[in-house]
Design a protein around this motif. Structure first.
Motif, PDB file in Angstrom:
ATOM      1  N   GLU A 128     -10.424 -98.880 -57.098  1.00 13.29           N
ATOM      2  CA  GLU A 128     -10.751 -97.566 -57.563  1.00 13.29           C
ATOM      3  C   GLU A 128      -9.790 -96.533 -57.036  1.00 13.29           C
ATOM      4  N   ASP A 129      -9.100 -96.986 -56.142  1.00 12.91           N
ATOM      5  CA  ASP A 129      -8.251 -95.718 -55.643  1.00 12.91           C
ATOM      6  C   ASP A 129      -6.733 -95.837 -55.880  1.00 12.91           C
ATOM      7  N   ILE A 130      -6.240 -96.853 -56.910  1.00  9.98           N
ATOM      8  CA  ILE A 130      -5.204 -97.173 -57.264  1.00  9.98           C
ATOM      9  C   ILE A 130      -4.790 -96.344 -58.763  1.00  9.98           C
ATOM     10  N   PRO A 131      -4.007 -95.684 -58.900  1.00  9.20           N
ATOM     11  CA  PRO A 131      -3.515 -95.001 -60.278  1.00  9.20           C
ATOM     12  C   PRO A 131      -3.611 -96.177 -61.301  1.00  9.20           C
ATOM     13  N   ALA A 132      -4.201 -95.898 -62.609  1.00  8.27           N
ATOM     14  CA  ALA A 132      -4.161 -96.900 -63.479  1.00  8.27           C
ATOM     15  C   ALA A 132      -2.857 -97.242 -64.055  1.00  8.27           C
ATOM     16  N   ALA A 133      -1.865 -96.114 -63.921  1.00  9.32           N
ATOM     17  CA  ALA A 133      -0.579 -96.379 -64.407  1.00  9.32           C
ATOM     18  C   ALA A 133       0.013 -97.660 -63.731  1.00  9.32           C
ATOM     19  N   LEU A 134      -0.441 -98.125 -62.788  1.00 14.36           N
ATOM     20  CA  LEU A 134       0.066 -99.265 -61.954  1.00 14.36           C
ATOM     21  C   LEU A 134      -0.223-100.441 -62.195  1.00 14.36           C
ATOM     22  N   HIS A 135      -1.447-100.515 -63.005  1.00 15.72           N
ATOM     23  CA  HIS A 135      -2.167-101.879 -63.332  1.00 15.72           C
ATOM     24  C   HIS A 135      -1.263-102.737 -64.162  1.00 15.72           C
ATOM     25  N   GLY A 136      -1.029-103.631 -63.771  1.00 16.98           N
ATOM     26  CA  GLY A 136      -0.406-104.676 -64.680  1.00 16.98           C
ATOM     27  C   GLY A 136       1.156-104.899 -64.574  1.00 16.98           C
ATOM     28  N   LYS A 137       1.922-103.752 -63.632  1.00 14.13           N
ATOM     29  CA  LYS A 137       3.096-103.218 -63.291  1.00 14.13           C
ATOM     30  C   LYS A 137       3.685-104.624 -61.983  1.00 14.13           C
ATOM     31  N   ALA A 138       4.776-104.235 -61.808  1.00 13.81           N
ATOM     32  CA  ALA A 138       5.367-104.900 -60.680  1.00 13.81           C
ATOM     33  C   ALA A 138       5.428-103.687 -59.680  1.00 13.81           C
ATOM     34  N   VAL A 139       4.909-104.022 -58.687  1.00 17.90           N
ATOM     35  CA  VAL A 139       4.555-102.859 -57.708  1.00 17.90           C
ATOM     36  C   VAL A 139       4.936-103.412 -56.174  1.00 17.90           C
ATOM     37  N   GLN A 140       5.469-102.263 -55.163  1.00 20.09           N
ATOM     38  CA  GLN A 140       5.260-102.362 -53.917  1.00 20.09           C
ATOM     39  C   GLN A 140       4.294-101.821 -53.151  1.00 20.09           C
ATOM     40  N   VAL A 141       4.205-102.042 -51.962  1.00 15.29           N
ATOM     41  CA  VAL A 141       3.225-101.360 -51.100  1.00 15.29           C
ATOM     42  C   VAL A 141       3.715-101.517 -49.704  1.00 15.29           C
ATOM     43  N   TRP A 142       3.690-100.021 -49.193  1.00 10.70           N
ATOM     44  CA  TRP A 142       4.302 -99.934 -47.784  1.00 10.70           C
ATOM     45  C   TRP A 142       3.676 -98.808 -46.884  1.00 10.70           C
ATOM     46  N   LEU A 143       3.879 -98.582 -45.797  1.00  9.31           N
ATOM     47  CA  LEU A 143       3.428 -97.678 -44.971  1.00  9.31           C
ATOM     48  C   LEU A 143       4.555 -96.262 -44.757  1.00  9.31           C
ATOM     49  N   GLU A 144       4.328 -95.164 -44.985  1.00  5.68           N
ATOM     50  CA  GLU A 144       5.366 -94.194 -44.557  1.00  5.68           C
ATOM     51  C   GLU A 144       4.351 -92.857 -43.808  1.00  5.68           C
TER      52      GLU A 144
END
Length: 255
Positions: free
Chosen positions: A229-245
């Motif tokens: 629910e917190d993740i932008p819909a534009a990223l759904h189905g895409k190749a994605v990376q996740v990290w801390l900054e």
């Protein structure tokens, strides 16, 4: 002729990795803590409803009394989660666990406490903390783990968990809804991610998650997490990376 005795065990007991949320109590206010947990359950019931929770009182200056602890346990149960244990800490926590009828989990031992004449325990996983959404810059190279990576070649199906201890995890197949992949290092998924992915499980803030097709129920790095629910819909189905900054969880498309 006497009947033959059956020596087969009725149950087989094994120990393995189990995904359990760690609630580190920083302010002993049972009503507020229960309200916060109820809000999490309401926002993401598929993840948090009836979730097993370990209570960690290591953030308090002293252990709570039995009445306060019981009020917290009852409040969390009413909120929709199930306290199942206390994080190992002081002798007072040991006594409290016995009064509550809950076990201690050494894996969640508080960092400030040493066992008698024993070396300091490894750093325990921090509690999951929701992070604010933020635009993502280009990513540096993934953090390396201390051992050769674990490769999972077959699909990770609902209810299954794959854990790469002290190393990276590479998944060559899909991670289904209700499945969970964890690594002390980074996670690389070359199929669809529909379940949960938790990198840096023991606090490695340099760990990352890479996914070819992103539909995650939950992603976390070193305890900082986002749910679907917190993740932008534009990223759904895409190749994605996740990290801390700077203590914030970042997500960005790879293409």
């Amino acid at each position: 002729m006497s009947a033959q005795t059956d020596y087969a065990q009725a149950g087989e007991l094994k120990f393995g990795q189990v995904g359990i949320a760690n609630l580190r109590v920083r302010s002993l206010d049972p009503a507020q803590l229960a309200a916060e947990m109820a809000e999490r359950v309401q926002r993401a019931p598929n993840l948090f409803a009836r979730a097993a929770v370990v209570l960690d009182f290591g953030g308090l200056s002293k252990a709570p009394g039995i009445d306060e602890a019981r009020a917290l346990v009852d409040g969390l149960r009413a909120a929709g989660v199930l306290p199942v244990a206390l994080a190992y800490g002081t002798r007072e926590i040991d006594a409290l666990s016995q009064q509550l009828g809950l076990p201690l989990l050494a894996k969640f031992r508080a960092q400030y406490e040493r066992a008698d004449d024993a070396p300091a325990p490894a750093r325990a996983p921090e509690p999951l903390r929701a992070a604010e959404p933020s635009p993502a810059p280009a990513a540096p190279a993934a953090a390396s783990a201390s051992a050769p990576g674990l490769i999972q070649a077959t699909p990770v199906r609902s209810g299954q968990q794959v854990y790469a201890e002290q190393r990276d995890l590479t998944v060559l197949a899909p991670v289904g809804a209700g499945a969970e992949v964890l690594a002390d290092g980074s996670i690389h998924i070359y199929g669809a991610l529909r379940g949960r992915a938790l990198a840096g499980a023991r606090g490695n803030e340099g760990a990352r998650i890479f996914c070819r097709e992103f539909h995650a129920e939950l992603v976390a790095v070193a305890g900082h997490y986002k749910v679907m629910e917190d993740i932008p819909a534009a990223l759904h189905g895409k190749a994605v990376q996740v990290w801390l900054e700077n203590g914030q969880l970042k997500l960005a498309a790879l293409d």
